[in-house]
Design a protein around this motif. Structure first.
Motif, short mmCIF file in Angstrom:
data_model
loop_
_atom_site.label_atom_id
_atom_site.label_comp_id
_atom_site.label_asym_id
_atom_site.label_seq_id
_atom_site.Cartn_x
_atom_site.Cartn_y
_atom_site.Cartn_z
N CYS A 85 0.85 -1.22 -0.16
CA CYS A 85 0.08 0.04 0.07
C CYS A 85 0.89 1.08 -0.19
O CYS A 85 2.09 1.27 0.57
N GLY A 86 0.58 2.38 -0.79
CA GLY A 86 1.12 3.59 -0.59
C GLY A 86 2.55 3.32 -1.14
O GLY A 86 2.79 2.97 -2.48
N THR A 87 3.70 3.91 -0.65
CA THR A 87 5.00 3.79 -0.94
C THR A 87 5.14 2.22 -1.05
O THR A 87 5.97 2.01 -2.16
N SER A 88 4.77 1.26 -0.36
CA SER A 88 5.28 0.06 -0.51
C SER A 88 4.52 -0.55 -1.66
O SER A 88 5.04 -1.58 -2.31
N SER A 114 5.79 -4.39 3.45
CA SER A 114 5.16 -3.46 4.54
C SER A 114 6.26 -2.95 5.45
O SER A 114 6.66 -3.80 6.33
N ARG A 115 6.60 -1.73 5.60
CA ARG A 115 7.40 -1.32 6.37
C ARG A 115 7.11 -1.62 7.87
O ARG A 115 7.90 -2.24 8.40
N SER A 116 5.89 -1.42 8.15
CA SER A 116 5.51 -1.62 9.69
C SER A 116 5.05 -2.89 9.91
O SER A 116 5.24 -3.46 11.07
N THR A 145 -0.25 -2.65 8.61
CA THR A 145 -1.19 -1.99 7.69
C THR A 145 -2.29 -2.89 7.63
O THR A 145 -2.25 -4.23 7.27
N THR A 169 6.90 9.50 9.27
CA THR A 169 5.65 9.13 8.72
C THR A 169 5.97 8.65 7.32
O THR A 169 5.53 7.58 6.93
N MET A 200 7.79 7.21 4.07
CA MET A 200 8.75 6.27 3.91
C MET A 200 10.06 6.70 2.97
O MET A 200 9.63 7.14 1.84
N GLU A 215 3.13 14.01 0.07
CA GLU A 215 2.93 13.66 1.49
C GLU A 215 3.67 14.74 2.26
O GLU A 215 3.12 15.19 3.49
N SER A 239 -0.83 9.34 9.07
CA SER A 239 -0.11 8.48 10.20
C SER A 239 0.79 7.56 9.44
O SER A 239 0.71 7.40 8.20
N ARG A 240 1.66 7.14 10.37
CA ARG A 240 2.68 6.40 10.08
C ARG A 240 2.16 5.04 9.53
O ARG A 240 2.85 4.52 8.68
#
Ligand code: F1P
Length: 350
Positions: A49-52, A100-102, A105, A149, A151, A229, A343-344
């Motif tokens: 998602c997003g940057t990922s 996914s960085r985190s 998600t 927040t 990446m 962003e 948010s992150r």
């Protein structure tokens, strides 16, 4: 703390982070990550998602280029909302890679659960690990701790790791050696071009568009996302030659057109940028080698001069968009460490 200090520290710290990741990758045994799925006889699907998601696109292009295997990228939400469009009935033929960085998600975790229910094993690529790392035994976890927040180093490090895996599958030692030269090369480029990007960001723009083709297209997409962003400015992205087919009607002197010029398509892509300059745009060119014509007309020209294969340069092309987004945000009086409305991690209550 100064606004943007964390994000800028993480952008400028990428040479050290890449070195640490390359050391970890050198010590990594990829066999357990691949397991019983023969990498050359599966269709690779990269998900994020997003940057990922843009990372997924760049990884898919890298896999296809390096190994010849069919690979594509898809946002996690597409698998959740329209699974039949993405997962073939013969699902044993696919090799999903969840990025996914985190590792936290919601949409990515829901995709992991769908895959597990259907008995489709997958690889997770992450920095923080979290729940995603608990949902599969195949985890590539990178030694990157990112507070921001947005990446930045996590994007480049995870892309470099996936290029490393693809090059190992394809036994491309020259490519692996090339990746090892990038930290030192970026450490030389940052003090030259960082201040130039900062200076350039003092201009204000009504519209912003980034252009690229091939494996650089997802890098242009991520460049736009960074500008959106970090500076709450609207930015778009196009395949370079597509920009002539309508979008160029936005061009005027308060419009920034940034082109990430490839080596293979350099002549055709440069011609588009020169045309936009003639139409009055403010232009930014990023290329491995800048032609005299582009140099003479670009408002800012960033020449990478990396003696490595074209595909190995992707992670160096994105750094300037990361900086531009942050510096544009600072110029607008914003704090890129706390982007508006973001948010992150995006977690959606189930
Ligand atoms: C992906 C992501 C980021 C974005 C935002 C929310 O997170 O969409 O790209 O900047 O802050 O999360 P992840 O799944 O890679 O952790």
């Amino acid at each position: 703390m100064e606004p943007g200090a964390t994000t800028l520290r993480e952008i400028y710290g990428q040479p050290e982070v890449w070195t640490r990741c390359l050391q970890a990758l050198d010590a990594l045994d990829i066999n357990p990550l691949v397991g019983d799925k023969h990498p050359l006889s599966h269709q690779w699907i990269f998900v994020g998602c997003g940057t990922s998601y843009y990372l997924a696109q760049a990884a898919a292009a890298s896999f296809t280029s390096l190994t010849g295997i069919l690979a594509h990228a898809i946002p996690a939400s597409e698998i959740l909302l329209f699974p039949k469009l993405v997962i073939p009935a013969e699902s044993s033929s696919i090799f999903p890679v969840l990025i996914s960085r985190s590792g936290h998600t919601s949409e990515v975790l829901q995709v992991a659960e769908v895959l597990n229910r259907r008995g489709i094993s997958f690889l997770a690529v992450t920095c923080d690990g979290n729940e995603l790392a608990q949902l599969t035994p195949r985890v590539l976890k990178l030694p990157v701790t990112e507070e921001s927040t947005v990446m930045t180093s996590s994007f480049t490090s995870m892309l470099m790791a996936l290029q490393n895996v693809a090059a190992r599958i394809a036994s491309q030692q020259e490519f692996l050696d090339a990746l090892h030269t990038l930290p030192a090369a970026l450490a030389v480029l940052l003090p030259v071009y960082g201040p130039q990007v900062e200076q350039f960001s003092h201009r204000s723009f009504d519209d912003v568009a980034f252009l690229a083709q091939g494996a650089l297209y997802p890098i242009a997409s991520e460049t736009s996302l960074k500008v959106m962003e970090s500076s709450s400015s609207y930015a778009q992205f196009f395949h370079t030659l597509e920009f002539r087919h309508g979008p160029k009607s936005i061009v005027s002197e308060n419009v920034l057109v940034g082109a990430l010029l490839s080596e293979s398509g350099n002549a055709e892509e440069s011609a588009v940028l020169l045309e936009m300059k003639q139409l009055g745009a403010c232009t930014l060119a990023i290329a491995n080698s800048i032609s005299p014509q582009v140099r003479a007309s670009a408002d800012l020209a960033i020449e990478l001069a990396l003696p490595v294969p074209e595909l190995a340069r992707l992670i160096v092309y994105i750094v300037w968009g990361q900086l531009l987004g942050s510096y544009m945000g600072l110029r607008k009086g914003l704090n890129p460490d706390s982007p508006r409305n973001l948010s992150r991690v995006v977690t959606i209550a189930g």
